[in-house]
Design an enzyme around this catalytic site. Structure first.
Site, PDB file in Angstrom:
ATOM      1  N   HIS A  55       0.845  -1.192   0.000  1.00 50.02           N
ATOM      2  CA  HIS A  55       0.000   0.000   0.000  1.00 50.02           C
ATOM      3  C   HIS A  55       0.884   1.247   0.000  1.00 50.02           C
ATOM      4  O   HIS A  55       2.048   1.190   0.394  1.00 50.02           O
ATOM      5  CB  HIS A  55      -0.855   0.079   1.272  1.00 50.02           C
ATOM      6  CG  HIS A  55      -1.636  -1.146   1.602  1.00 50.02           C
ATOM      7  ND1 HIS A  55      -2.978  -1.257   1.369  1.00 50.02           N
ATOM      8  CD2 HIS A  55      -1.263  -2.313   2.193  1.00 50.02           C
ATOM      9  CE1 HIS A  55      -3.416  -2.430   1.804  1.00 50.02           C
ATOM     10  NE2 HIS A  55      -2.385  -3.099   2.296  1.00 50.02           N
ATOM     11  N   TYR A  56       0.312   2.388  -0.377  1.00 54.04           N
ATOM     12  CA  TYR A  56       0.918   3.655   0.031  1.00 54.04           C
ATOM     13  C   TYR A  56      -0.026   4.329   1.018  1.00 54.04           C
ATOM     14  O   TYR A  56      -1.233   4.102   1.016  1.00 54.04           O
ATOM     15  CB  TYR A  56       1.281   4.560  -1.138  1.00 54.04           C
ATOM     16  CG  TYR A  56       0.173   5.040  -2.044  1.00 54.04           C
ATOM     17  CD1 TYR A  56      -0.981   5.673  -1.568  1.00 54.04           C
ATOM     18  CD2 TYR A  56       0.303   4.916  -3.421  1.00 54.04           C
ATOM     19  CE1 TYR A  56      -1.963   6.137  -2.414  1.00 54.04           C
ATOM     20  CE2 TYR A  56      -0.678   5.380  -4.281  1.00 54.04           C
ATOM     21  CZ  TYR A  56      -1.802   5.995  -3.766  1.00 54.04           C
ATOM     22  OH  TYR A  56      -2.776   6.460  -4.614  1.00 54.04           O
ATOM     23  N   THR A  57       0.556   5.177   1.884  1.00 58.77           N
ATOM     24  CA  THR A  57      -0.220   5.749   2.982  1.00 58.77           C
ATOM     25  C   THR A  57      -1.101   6.909   2.545  1.00 58.77           C
ATOM     26  O   THR A  57      -2.145   7.156   3.135  1.00 58.77           O
ATOM     27  CB  THR A  57       0.717   6.238   4.089  1.00 58.77           C
ATOM     28  OG1 THR A  57       1.624   7.207   3.535  1.00 58.77           O
ATOM     29  CG2 THR A  57       1.497   5.072   4.694  1.00 58.77           C
ATOM     30  N   GLU A 122       2.555  -1.009   4.550  1.00 62.48           N
ATOM     31  CA  GLU A 122       2.299   0.369   4.145  1.00 62.48           C
ATOM     32  C   GLU A 122       3.614   1.067   3.850  1.00 62.48           C
ATOM     33  O   GLU A 122       4.593   0.912   4.580  1.00 62.48           O
ATOM     34  CB  GLU A 122       1.560   1.122   5.255  1.00 62.48           C
ATOM     35  CG  GLU A 122       0.136   0.663   5.503  1.00 62.48           C
ATOM     36  CD  GLU A 122      -0.864   1.333   4.558  1.00 62.48           C
ATOM     37  OE1 GLU A 122      -0.443   2.179   3.736  1.00 62.48           O
ATOM     38  OE2 GLU A 122      -2.061   1.004   4.659  1.00 62.48           O
ATOM     39  N   HIS A 160      -2.623  -3.132  -3.423  1.00 65.43           N
ATOM     40  CA  HIS A 160      -4.019  -3.027  -2.981  1.00 65.43           C
ATOM     41  C   HIS A 160      -4.956  -2.893  -4.182  1.00 65.43           C
ATOM     42  O   HIS A 160      -6.019  -3.495  -4.231  1.00 65.43           O
ATOM     43  CB  HIS A 160      -4.148  -1.812  -2.057  1.00 65.43           C
ATOM     44  CG  HIS A 160      -5.342  -1.856  -1.171  1.00 65.43           C
ATOM     45  ND1 HIS A 160      -5.585  -0.913  -0.198  1.00 65.43           N
ATOM     46  CD2 HIS A 160      -6.385  -2.722  -1.091  1.00 65.43           C
ATOM     47  CE1 HIS A 160      -6.714  -1.208   0.427  1.00 65.43           C
ATOM     48  NE2 HIS A 160      -7.213  -2.293  -0.099  1.00 65.43           N
ATOM     49  N   ASP A 170      -3.727   2.303  -4.782  1.00 62.20           N
ATOM     50  CA  ASP A 170      -2.345   2.116  -4.340  1.00 62.20           C
ATOM     51  C   ASP A 170      -1.813   0.707  -4.628  1.00 62.20           C
ATOM     52  O   ASP A 170      -2.602  -0.238  -4.700  1.00 62.20           O
ATOM     53  CB  ASP A 170      -2.227   2.432  -2.834  1.00 62.20           C
ATOM     54  CG  ASP A 170      -3.219   1.652  -1.968  1.00 62.20           C
ATOM     55  OD1 ASP A 170      -4.392   1.545  -2.356  1.00 62.20           O
ATOM     56  OD2 ASP A 170      -2.816   1.152  -0.902  1.00 62.20           O
TER      57      ASP A 170
END
Length: 260
Positions: A55-57, A122, A160, A170
């Site tokens: 994921h990215y935050t 993440e 994701h 993401d």
């Protein structure tokens, strides 16, 4: 002269045994059903994830993400197993053995409960900037550890968006999937890409890779972000060559697919 059975040593040993007993008494017991008689068996194991989700935050700092991943926010409580800062620092928030809340609805191939079957990682990134190299270096070290220690197939690393293409973007088109592939992680085209034979079904191949096909334009968009780093929601000739290559890998058994 102090022998092995001197009063002082016996007292210390007795005190230590009492402390150990007290700690054992305080340790939480596994859940037991009051409707049944507890007859414990040694034949059991811990949760074994078979997938790693990246994921990215989409937040402004590591601290903000740490707060979000440990508290209830506007969308409800969320968490992940790991968070990697742009400087490469790795934080663990949930034990590998436990189910973190990072995936939400979606499915990858036959895996329908992603949270129960995966490790969530993440990455501190706003979704619009390149991923820092120290962060990717730490990710590669973490992936090596997780896949080796938890026996997760190295091909079973997805974003994701891959399994929730109509809902999540993401880790996005800027994520360096090719760099991961060069290090041996993730499913990736191998060798020379060739045109598929007549009758090749790209949708069947896309589903074979794992993509959900309920929203086909969204699935193609996710596929483009992952394998080509571009936008677009329609398949072209290069997509077909990539899909044919990936499908051949899967069907030949050169990559491992895991059912949920």
């Amino acid at each position: 002269m102090r022998g092995p059975f001197s009063p002082g040593r016996l007292l210390r040993r007795a005190t230590l045994l009492v402390l150990v007993a007290l700690l054992a008494a305080c340790a939480p017991l596994p859940p037991r059903n009051p409707l049944a008689t507890w007859v414990p068996s040694p034949n059991h194991d811990i949760r074994r994830p078979v997938l790693i989700v990246l994921h990215y935050t989409d937040q402004h700092s590591v601290q903000e993400s740490l707060d979000t991943l440990r508290t209830r926010n506007s969308g409800g409580p969320v968490s992940s197993h790991y968070l990697i800062g742009s400087d490469g620092h790795v934080y663990q928030l949930v034990s590998d053995q436990l189910r973190a809340w990072h995936a939400g609805p979606g499915h990858w191939g036959t895996i329908t409960d992603i949270n129960s079957a995966s490790i969530g990682i993440e990455l501190d990134n706003d979704g619009h900037s390149p991923f820092a190299q120290p962060q990717i270096d730490s990710l590669l070290r973490l992936l090596t550890d997780l896949t080796d220690r938890l026996h997760i197939p190295r091909t079973q690393i997805v974003g994701h968006q891959d399994f929730a293409p109509a809902r999540k973007p993401d880790p996005g088109p800027l994520f360096p999937w090719k760099q991961l592939a060069d290090a041996g992680f993730g499913l990736w085209p191998q060798g020379i890409l060739i045109d598929p034979p007549a009758g090749f079904d790209p949708w069947m191949a896309l589903g074979l890779v794992g993509y959900p096909l309920e929203d086909r334009p969204a699935a193609v968009h996710a596929f483009h972000n992952h394998f080509r780093g571009i936008d677009g929601d329609t398949l072209d000739a290069e997509d077909l060559r990539i899909l044919y290559n990936l499908a051949q890998q899967i069907e030949s058994g050169s990559t491992t697919r895991t059912a949920g």
